[in-house]
Write a protein that holds these residues in place. Structure first.
Motif, PDB file in Angstrom:
ATOM      1  N   ALA A  50     -22.574 -26.037   7.685  1.00  0.00           N
ATOM      2  CA  ALA A  50     -23.176 -26.079   6.349  1.00  0.00           C
ATOM      3  C   ALA A  50     -23.917 -27.390   6.118  1.00  0.00           C
ATOM      4  N   SER A  51     -23.508 -28.455   6.827  1.00  0.00           N
ATOM      5  CA  SER A  51     -24.100 -29.780   6.606  1.00  0.00           C
ATOM      6  C   SER A  51     -25.363 -29.999   7.440  1.00  0.00           C
ATOM      7  N   LEU A  52     -25.454 -29.347   8.585  1.00  0.00           N
ATOM      8  CA  LEU A  52     -26.562 -29.638   9.502  1.00  0.00           C
ATOM      9  C   LEU A  52     -27.949 -29.414   8.892  1.00  0.00           C
ATOM     10  N   ILE A  75     -33.588 -22.458   8.525  1.00  0.00           N
ATOM     11  CA  ILE A  75     -32.515 -22.977   9.390  1.00  0.00           C
ATOM     12  C   ILE A  75     -31.181 -22.382   8.954  1.00  0.00           C
ATOM     13  N   ARG A  76     -30.452 -21.900   9.946  1.00  0.00           N
ATOM     14  CA  ARG A  76     -29.168 -21.294   9.639  1.00  0.00           C
ATOM     15  C   ARG A  76     -28.210 -21.600  10.780  1.00  0.00           C
ATOM     16  N   CYS A  77     -27.001 -21.932  10.426  1.00  0.00           N
ATOM     17  CA  CYS A  77     -25.983 -22.249  11.433  1.00  0.00           C
ATOM     18  C   CYS A  77     -24.792 -21.319  11.241  1.00  0.00           C
ATOM     19  N   SER A  78     -24.229 -20.816  12.326  1.00  0.00           N
ATOM     20  CA  SER A  78     -23.080 -19.904  12.260  1.00  0.00           C
ATOM     21  C   SER A  78     -22.024 -20.347  13.263  1.00  0.00           C
ATOM     22  N   VAL A  79     -20.778 -20.064  12.925  1.00  0.00           N
ATOM     23  CA  VAL A  79     -19.669 -20.336  13.843  1.00  0.00           C
ATOM     24  C   VAL A  79     -19.056 -19.010  14.274  1.00  0.00           C
TER      25      VAL A  79
END
Lengths: 389, 387
Positions: A50-52, A75-79
């Motif tokens: 969420a911070s990146l 931009i989207r980040c997932s775990v």
């Protein structure tokens, strides 16, 4: 589709190119292998994710947003259980800018104290959607995470030797390689181990839903290409589309559920085949009935079943009618971003022998192998029943 | 190129297909066919739209068209078992003003895709038991409705009343629907004026039009009705028990109005600043809503909107039209998306085109945008919060 896999120096991330001449944007995905994460590490990775997008040492949040927004792929980040992914897009003439931003995100994230604190709150108090709750790594949420913990996760996980980058769009593979070399050539491993701080692992009770679920979850399926291909087709035959076993049994015969799916889900040691049906009222008996009915149905599978599964897996990603047999995100990426994400993930998971798209998997799978393995996975599956609130 | 130039570059992206690769045909019975060639596509999308606004269903339970959609698309009725191994897949969805059936197939299976549509619109013969079973499935469907849909539906109910807001329906009442009434409903719905077929992909547009003409030409003629009139109720704030999150909904007019385009741009710009916010808007000739919301947290969106400073508004203006154009291109650049948005607009009248929304976006100015941002403030929006 034209594919090219390009090997780079040891300290460079691997780079995969998916040429899509007709595309009007470039999708860039980075997949970072994480290995098995504890529940607290998972939560820390979520905060990191969420911070990146909030800024790097060279780019403000607004600059990164402005550069990616014209592509339609912010931009989207997932775990996920075996990786962390970052997806983004740029216009075709901005490949270098896109890779430079990605390099900054991967190596020079700002992780501002206030931003991280805000995202800690967000992750802790966030309410997950229905399917995210079903897919969730764990039922609780972490407290007591601090910025040093997040930084440690960042430095330990996000490293060039763990990272695969895929670029999909109207690109020349040679130009991509040059641009990637320019952006990532000086990325070095930088691991600074700190002692984790103490925190609690609690179930806040926030994520209670109005609908329950029954799930059959297979044992770990090792990540060899052949076995995984069978598992992918088994997922499609069991639960993708209106002719799948799950649709016919759980919905059309039992009237148990409106929404039901089977899919291959990443695991740190390989994959798991997950068969899920949502329903307001669920029970262990219902799950066992479903399991027995699926086993009977597998015995009736024919060459038509195999062909339907192949068609569902090999369909172009812009066909949104049937769901994805391989689940790499809770929701669906855009078709172009999905191409990049899958290519990067397959390379991370299978190494140099990986294809660049799912349509290249499963051609050699026989009906007997499909039935035998599917029967075994369902027989040995763990039954999970999640009741509604 | 500077970042500002990057933004501008996105505003001038070209349409997906040249005009001679597109063909709109209005049949003598007023059915409409849209064919569009996407030479690089790997599959064809064939979509049927059945406009429902001109058919009186007031004597039937709410959601009867949704029930009908379930029954029309049963796998056995469509013969899915034969078509799926060929890579021909179908699905359907009920919207407020139309019913949609989509079939996707490899380019050489266009005939099979049209066969699926032919089966979908053949006369319906369902038993009372089948009706009750589908009503049960609709209950399951409603149970699994996500928070964003629940909150959005409440905003629609608050703005335009229950009838406009609820395509899903009431399962208990639907279970008692007379099967003969459903058969009669198909007769009322399946007339030329209500039918649109759009075919997109690596096709020959003349050939695809000819095949679709064979499908649609035998239906009776009818005159297309005026779009439904919807009067917006006063704005306000509502709590919705059993849901989580918040939405702000701004009322808009026809899709080609500049104020509608500005509101869509403003909504997308606001949502872009929240990590997990969503925007929903269905282009329509009738009054509608642009809905912004978030469902992973209960607050933040409203505060952002109501406390917005002028500098932030100016930043959002710089990006809003771009995001709206990108939103539109997201449909127009893919066969499935183009077939959907064009078919949906044609189901409201043959002269409707998404390009009119693009043109409206082009002329949105700073004043239009500021006014649009204000439509999402707590004083003017339909505010729904979960509780």
């Amino acid at each position: 589709m034209i594919g090219a896999i390009l090997g780079l120096a040891l300290t460079m991330p691997q780079v995969v190119v998916v040429a899509k001449p007709e595309a009007t944007a470039i999708a860039i995905s980075a997949v970072v292998r994480t290995g098995e994460l504890s529940a607290r590490e998972w939560a820390a990775a979520e905060v990191l994710c969420a911070s990146l997008p909030l800024g790097t040492r060279s780019y403000t949040r607004w600059e990164m947003f402005s550069a990616t927004a014209p592509s339609g792929i912010p931009i989207r980040c997932s775990v996920m259980p075996d990786h962390l992914s970052i997806e983004m897009g740029v216009l075709p003439e901005q490949l270098g800018t896109g890779l430079d931003i990605l390099r900054d995100i991967l190596d020079r994230a700002r992780l501002d104290e206030e931003d991280v604190r805000g995202q800690l709150e967000t992750v802790l108090y966030r309410r997950k959607g229905l399917w995210e709750q079903v897919l969730a790594h764990a039922g609780g949420e972490a407290t007591g995470l601090t910025k040093p913990w997040i930084e440690q996760i960042y430095r330990n996980l996000v490293r060039p030797d763990r990272t695969v980058i895929a670029v999909a769009g109207p690109v020349d593979p040679v130009e991509v390689l040059a641009a990637a070399s320019n952006a990532f050539g000086d990325w070095r491993v930088d691991v600074r181990v700190r002692t984790p701080d103490r925190g609690a692992w609690v179930d806040t009770g926030r994520n209670t839903v109005a609908v329950g679920s029954v799930e059959l979850r297979s044992p770990v399926i090792p990540p060899d290409l052949e076995g995984s291909s069978v598992a992918l087709l088994a997922a499609a035959a069991l639960g993708v589309g209106k002719t799948s076993s799950l649709f016919r049994i759980a919905r059309e015969e039992m009237g148990l559920s409106y929404a039901q799916e089977a899919f291959l889900y990443p695991d740190s040691k390989g994959f798991r085949l997950r068969v899920v049906a949502l329903s307001k009222s669920v029970s262990s008996d219902m799950a066992e009935q479903l399991k027995a009915a699926l086993l009977r149905d597998i015995d009736t599978w024919s060459e038509n079943t195999l062909e339907a599964a192949r068609a569902a897996v090999a369909r172009p990603l812009d066909n949104r009618i049937v769901r994805d047999a391989l689940r790499l995100r809770v929701d669906r990426p855009s078709p172009l971003s999905g191409e990049a994400l899958i290519a990067a993930y397959l390379r991370m998971k299978f190494g140099d022998v990986a294809p660049i798209s799912l349509s290249d998997l499963g051609a050699a799978v026989t009906l007997e192998r499909l039935k035998t393995d599917a029967r075994r996975w369902i027989t040995e599956s763990q039954t999970l029943v999640r009741n509604s609130a | 190129m500077t970042l500002t130039a990057l933004v501008l570059a996105g505003l001038i992206s070209a349409p997906a297909a040249a005009s001679d690769d597109r063909l709109r045909t209005i049949l003598p019975n007023n059915a409409i066919i849209w064919a569009e060639r996407f030479p690089q596509a790997k599959s064809v999308s064939v979509q049927l739209f059945v406009a429902t606004t001109g058919v009186d269903v007031s004597s039937q339970p709410r959601g009867v068209v949704h029930l009908l959609e379930h029954l029309l698309l049963k796998p056995a009725r469509l013969n899915d078992a034969e078509f799926a191994p060929l890579g021909v897949f179908s699905s359907g969805k009920s919207y407020r003003d139309f019913l949609q059936v989509e079939v996707s197939a490899s380019p050489e299976r266009l005939d099979e895709a049209l066969q699926v549509l032919r089966r979908a619109i053949q006369p319906l013969s369902a038993s009372a038991e089948q009706v009750r079973f589908e009503a049960k499935l609709i209950q399951h469907e409603i149970d699994a409705v996500s928070d964003d849909a629940l909150l959005g539906r409440k905003a629609w109910t608050s703005a335009y009343g229950l009838d406009a807001a609820d395509p899903l329906g009431e399962p208990e009442a639907l279970a008692e629907t007379d099967p003969s009434a459903l058969a009669a409903l198909t007769t009322s719905l399946f007339i030329g004026r209500n039918l649109v077929v759009s075919i997109t992909g690596p096709i020959n547009v003349d050939d695809a039009t000819r095949r679709a003409t064979e499908l649609l030409s035998s239906f009776p003629k009818g005159e297309r009705p005026a779009p439904p009139a919807r009067s917006a109720a006063p704005a306000g704030r509502w709590e919705l028990p059993g849901s989580f999150g918040e939405v702000r909904a701004a009322p808009v007019g026809a899709y080609r109005d500049v104020s509608t385009a500005a509101t869509l741009a403003a909504g997308l710009a606001i949502a872009s600043q929240m990590p997990s916010a969503f925007v929903s808007y269905t282009p329509s000739l009738s009054n509608g809503l642009v809905v912004i919301g978030q469902t992973d947290r209960a607050e933040g969106l409203g505060l952002f909107i109501d406390d917005m400073e002028d500098a932030t508004k100016a930043q959002l203006f710089s990006i809003g039209r771009l995001l709206a154009r990108r939103w539109l291109n997201g449909y127009l650049e893919s066969p499935s998306g183009s077939a959907f948005i064009r078919g949906m607009l044609f189901s409201q009248g043959a002269s409707n085109r998404p390009e009119y929304l693009a043109e409206a976006l082009d002329v949105v100015n700073w004043q239009d945008f500021q006014e649009a941002l204000n439509r999402f403030t707590r004083e003017r929006a339909y505010v729904v919060v979960g509780s």
